[in-house]
Motif scaffolding. Structure first.
Motif, PDB file in Angstrom:
ATOM      1  N   MET A  65       0.844  -1.195   0.000  1.00 56.26           N
ATOM      2  CA  MET A  65       0.000   0.000   0.000  1.00 56.26           C
ATOM      3  C   MET A  65       0.882   1.249   0.000  1.00 56.26           C
ATOM      4  O   MET A  65       1.837   1.353   0.765  1.00 56.26           O
ATOM      5  N   LEU A  66       0.539   2.205  -0.857  1.00 55.32           N
ATOM      6  CA  LEU A  66       1.283   3.457  -0.934  1.00 55.32           C
ATOM      7  C   LEU A  66       1.021   4.309   0.303  1.00 55.32           C
ATOM      8  O   LEU A  66      -0.006   4.164   0.979  1.00 55.32           O
ATOM      9  N   ASN A  67       1.932   5.222   0.596  1.00 57.53           N
ATOM     10  CA  ASN A  67       1.753   6.092   1.747  1.00 57.53           C
ATOM     11  C   ASN A  67       0.761   7.213   1.448  1.00 57.53           C
ATOM     12  O   ASN A  67      -0.075   7.559   2.278  1.00 57.53           O
ATOM     13  N   ILE A  68       0.854   7.784   0.245  1.00 60.60           N
ATOM     14  CA  ILE A  68      -0.071   8.855  -0.130  1.00 60.60           C
ATOM     15  C   ILE A  68      -0.211   8.899  -1.645  1.00 60.60           C
ATOM     16  O   ILE A  68       0.740   8.619  -2.382  1.00 60.60           O
ATOM     17  N   VAL A  69      -1.428   9.229  -2.092  1.00 61.39           N
ATOM     18  CA  VAL A  69      -1.684   9.464  -3.511  1.00 61.39           C
ATOM     19  C   VAL A  69      -2.511  10.735  -3.651  1.00 61.39           C
ATOM     20  O   VAL A  69      -3.112  11.224  -2.672  1.00 61.39           O
ATOM     21  N   LEU A  70      -2.536  11.264  -4.852  1.00 60.74           N
ATOM     22  CA  LEU A  70      -3.421  12.362  -5.214  1.00 60.74           C
ATOM     23  C   LEU A  70      -4.666  11.753  -5.855  1.00 60.74           C
ATOM     24  O   LEU A  70      -4.576  10.782  -6.602  1.00 60.74           O
ATOM     25  N   TYR A  71      -5.822  12.335  -5.564  1.00 56.85           N
ATOM     26  CA  TYR A  71      -7.059  11.757  -6.083  1.00 56.85           C
ATOM     27  C   TYR A  71      -8.056  12.852  -6.442  1.00 56.85           C
ATOM     28  O   TYR A  71      -8.232  13.816  -5.686  1.00 56.85           O
ATOM     29  N   CYS A  72      -8.707  12.690  -7.593  1.00 54.24           N
ATOM     30  CA  CYS A  72      -9.740  13.631  -8.034  1.00 54.24           C
ATOM     31  C   CYS A  72     -10.957  12.854  -8.501  1.00 54.24           C
ATOM     32  O   CYS A  72     -10.838  11.923  -9.308  1.00 54.24           O
ATOM     33  N   CYS A  73     -12.117  13.210  -7.995  1.00 49.91           N
ATOM     34  CA  CYS A  73     -13.402  12.679  -8.447  1.00 49.91           C
ATOM     35  C   CYS A  73     -14.028  13.736  -9.342  1.00 49.91           C
ATOM     36  O   CYS A  73     -14.302  14.857  -8.895  1.00 49.91           O
ATOM     37  N   THR A  74     -14.253  13.413 -10.609  1.00 51.36           N
ATOM     38  CA  THR A  74     -14.715  14.436 -11.532  1.00 51.36           C
ATOM     39  C   THR A  74     -15.689  13.854 -12.548  1.00 51.36           C
ATOM     40  O   THR A  74     -16.065  12.678 -12.481  1.00 51.36           O
ATOM     41  N   PHE A  75     -16.118  14.692 -13.500  1.00 49.97           N
ATOM     42  CA  PHE A  75     -17.046  14.234 -14.538  1.00 49.97           C
ATOM     43  C   PHE A  75     -16.905  15.142 -15.759  1.00 49.97           C
ATOM     44  O   PHE A  75     -16.127  16.093 -15.760  1.00 49.97           O
ATOM     45  N   ARG A  76     -17.624  14.795 -16.806  1.00 45.87           N
ATOM     46  CA  ARG A  76     -17.462  15.372 -18.136  1.00 45.87           C
ATOM     47  C   ARG A  76     -17.438  16.912 -18.153  1.00 45.87           C
ATOM     48  O   ARG A  76     -16.611  17.517 -18.834  1.00 45.87           O
ATOM     49  N   LYS A  77     -18.341  17.536 -17.448  1.00 47.09           N
ATOM     50  CA  LYS A  77     -18.425  18.999 -17.459  1.00 47.09           C
ATOM     51  C   LYS A  77     -17.122  19.653 -17.024  1.00 47.09           C
ATOM     52  O   LYS A  77     -16.765  20.745 -17.480  1.00 47.09           O
ATOM     53  N   ASP A  78     -16.364  18.973 -16.165  1.00 46.39           N
ATOM     54  CA  ASP A  78     -15.124  19.533 -15.627  1.00 46.39           C
ATOM     55  C   ASP A  78     -13.878  18.994 -16.324  1.00 46.39           C
ATOM     56  O   ASP A  78     -12.776  19.071 -15.776  1.00 46.39           O
ATOM     57  N   LEU A  79     -14.028  18.468 -17.522  1.00 44.45           N
ATOM     58  CA  LEU A  79     -12.887  17.881 -18.235  1.00 44.45           C
ATOM     59  C   LEU A  79     -11.740  18.874 -18.408  1.00 44.45           C
ATOM     60  O   LEU A  79     -10.581  18.561 -18.105  1.00 44.45           O
ATOM     61  N   LEU A  80     -12.018  20.070 -18.890  1.00 44.70           N
ATOM     62  CA  LEU A  80     -10.959  21.040 -19.175  1.00 44.70           C
ATOM     63  C   LEU A  80     -10.256  21.479 -17.892  1.00 44.70           C
ATOM     64  O   LEU A  80      -9.039  21.671 -17.873  1.00 44.70           O
ATOM     65  N   ARG A  81     -11.009  21.622 -16.808  1.00 49.18           N
ATOM     66  CA  ARG A  81     -10.392  21.968 -15.526  1.00 49.18           C
ATOM     67  C   ARG A  81      -9.495  20.828 -15.042  1.00 49.18           C
ATOM     68  O   ARG A  81      -8.423  21.055 -14.490  1.00 49.18           O
ATOM     69  N   THR A  82      -9.962  19.597 -15.249  1.00 51.10           N
ATOM     70  CA  THR A  82      -9.178  18.436 -14.815  1.00 51.10           C
ATOM     71  C   THR A  82      -7.861  18.348 -15.580  1.00 51.10           C
ATOM     72  O   THR A  82      -6.821  18.014 -15.007  1.00 51.10           O
ATOM     73  N   VAL A  83      -7.891  18.642 -16.880  1.00 55.77           N
ATOM     74  CA  VAL A  83      -6.663  18.658 -17.684  1.00 55.77           C
ATOM     75  C   VAL A  83      -5.707  19.711 -17.150  1.00 55.77           C
ATOM     76  O   VAL A  83      -4.494  19.464 -16.999  1.00 55.77           O
ATOM     77  N   LYS A  84      -6.240  20.888 -16.821  1.00 50.67           N
ATOM     78  CA  LYS A  84      -5.397  21.956 -16.274  1.00 50.67           C
ATOM     79  C   LYS A  84      -4.784  21.547 -14.940  1.00 50.67           C
ATOM     80  O   LYS A  84      -3.600  21.805 -14.676  1.00 50.67           O
ATOM     81  N   LEU A  85      -5.571  20.877 -14.100  1.00 53.39           N
ATOM     82  CA  LEU A  85      -5.063  20.363 -12.827  1.00 53.39           C
ATOM     83  C   LEU A  85      -3.943  19.366 -13.068  1.00 53.39           C
ATOM     84  O   LEU A  85      -2.880  19.436 -12.432  1.00 53.39           O
ATOM     85  N   ALA A  86      -4.171  18.414 -13.972  1.00 53.45           N
ATOM     86  CA  ALA A  86      -3.170  17.385 -14.258  1.00 53.45           C
ATOM     87  C   ALA A  86      -1.883  17.993 -14.796  1.00 53.45           C
ATOM     88  O   ALA A  86      -0.771  17.543 -14.468  1.00 53.45           O
ATOM     89  N   GLN A  87      -1.999  19.036 -15.605  1.00 50.91           N
ATOM     90  CA  GLN A  87      -0.812  19.714 -16.134  1.00 50.91           C
ATOM     91  C   GLN A  87      -0.025  20.386 -15.008  1.00 50.91           C
ATOM     92  O   GLN A  87       1.210  20.358 -14.998  1.00 50.91           O
ATOM     93  N   SER A  88      -0.736  20.979 -14.050  1.00 50.15           N
ATOM     94  CA  SER A  88      -0.051  21.625 -12.928  1.00 50.15           C
ATOM     95  C   SER A  88       0.625  20.586 -12.035  1.00 50.15           C
ATOM     96  O   SER A  88       1.699  20.841 -11.471  1.00 50.15           O
ATOM     97  N   ILE A  89       0.025  19.412 -11.916  1.00 48.11           N
ATOM     98  CA  ILE A  89       0.631  18.330 -11.132  1.00 48.11           C
ATOM     99  C   ILE A  89       1.899  17.834 -11.821  1.00 48.11           C
ATOM    100  O   ILE A  89       2.936  17.629 -11.178  1.00 48.11           O
ATOM    101  N   ARG A  90       1.830  17.628 -13.113  1.00 49.90           N
ATOM    102  CA  ARG A  90       3.014  17.172 -13.848  1.00 49.90           C
ATOM    103  C   ARG A  90       4.165  18.170 -13.685  1.00 49.90           C
ATOM    104  O   ARG A  90       5.331  17.775 -13.548  1.00 49.90           O
ATOM    105  N   LYS A  91       3.848  19.453 -13.642  1.00 52.41           N
ATOM    106  CA  LYS A  91       4.875  20.488 -13.516  1.00 52.41           C
ATOM    107  C   LYS A  91       5.483  20.542 -12.116  1.00 52.41           C
ATOM    108  O   LYS A  91       6.697  20.741 -11.963  1.00 52.41           O
TER     109      LYS A  91
END
Length: 306
Positions: A1-27
């Motif tokens: 079991m990992l010590n910590i993970v990042l997690y997002c519960c989302t849906f279609r309407k928030d797709l573009l925001r989720t992509v922006k979040l994922a890009q900020s995480i990668r950075k």
């Protein structure tokens, strides 16, 4: 079991925001903390295709429901979407992926580098976000909307009462939420199961998942409490952003004290994915009203400095 993970519960309407979040995480994810996203069954392929190359694991939210046989899945899809998302987020721990998880809403954005030490005190013990909500209460007391203080107490006092804690009304939010599997398990063991309840029942009793977590933390003490203030600067209402802009609080300055920023999707509707349900005249009129309101707000503040 990992010590910590990042997690997002989302849906279609928030797709573009989720992509922006994922890009900020990668950075900014210097600790390479794994990032998981759950979406409705029909949205899995959509999110997977738009998140290619961003080191994200997308999965069907029903996997979470299936991990708890006490949940009535048919009933879950009959309740309001916002409440269902609260159940999904709070039941993620049952997948056995991690001891702790940082729950990110899709309108979160990281603005500086982070690693595990920003969330974990020692071993598998996370920090606990505990404060009194004064920033939002003061802001809305001055600029609205009205009755936020009443809503604030209505979302917290019933849970505090059923778990038997007296004293100050604490705030254990807002997104992102830093949660321990052990705290959720303690709520299930000490309150839900003895009362023949599941977490959906708890949310229908009082719909504030982070308050259920926080009151369980202070009541059952499943982990030591190491308090921290909010991890992100949260703009609940657009006038909070406008005020910060007037005072010169850029993301660069905020990054000295916050890991990120939340631009609440309730008012940032132009970031929605897909066609709008509103007519073109309605959208134009809304944009005009927003510009007028923003101009009036900024002028009223600036005049106070003259």
């Amino acid at each position: 079991m990992l010590n910590i993970v990042l997690y997002c519960c989302t849906f279609r309407k928030d797709l573009l925001r989720t992509v922006k979040l994922a890009q900020s995480i990668r950075k900014h994810n210097k600790g390479s903390i794994p990032f998981y996203i759950s979406v409705p069954s029909d949205d899995v392929d959509l999110f997977t295709s738009h998140l290619v190359g961003l080191d994200v694991l997308v999965f069907d939210e029903r996997d979470i429901f299936n991990a708890n046989p006490k949940l009535d899945i048919d009933k879950l899809y009959q309740i309001r979407g916002g409440l269902r998302q609260q159940v999904i987020k709070s039941e993620f721990w049952r997948l056995g992926i991690a001891e702790n998880y940082l729950v990110l809403d899709s309108d979160c954005v990281f603005i500086r580098d982070f690693n595990e030490s920003d969330f974990i005190v020692q071993d598998d013990v996370p920090y606990s976000v505990i404060h009194e909500g004064r920033d939002m209460l003061q802001s809305t007391e001055r600029f609205g909307p009205q009755k936020i203080r009443q809503h604030f107490l209505a979302d917290r006092e019933p849970i505090q009462a059923v778990l038997g804690r007296k004293g100050i009304t604490y705030d254990f939010g807002y997104a992102p939420f830093l949660w321990s599997r052990k705290v959720w398990e303690s709520l299930d063991t000490n309150y839900l199961t003895p009362n023949n309840m599941n977490f959906m029942d708890a949310i229908l009793l009082c719909g504030s998942e982070f308050t259920w977590y926080g009151e369980s933390l202070t009541t059952y003490r499943a982990i030591p409490i190491y308090p921290r203030e909010q991890l992100f600067r949260h703009y609940h209402y657009e006038h909070q952003l406008w005020a910060d802009q007037i005072l010169g609080y850029s993301e660069k300055i905020l990054a000295h004290d916050y890991l990120g920023v939340v631009y609440q999707s309730n008012w940032e509707s132009w970031g929605d994915y897909g066609p709008s349900s509103k007519s073109i005249p309605s959208r134009v009129w809304r944009s005009i009203k927003r510009v007028l309101k923003k101009t009036q707000f900024k002028l009223s503040l600036l005049l106070r400095f003259i």
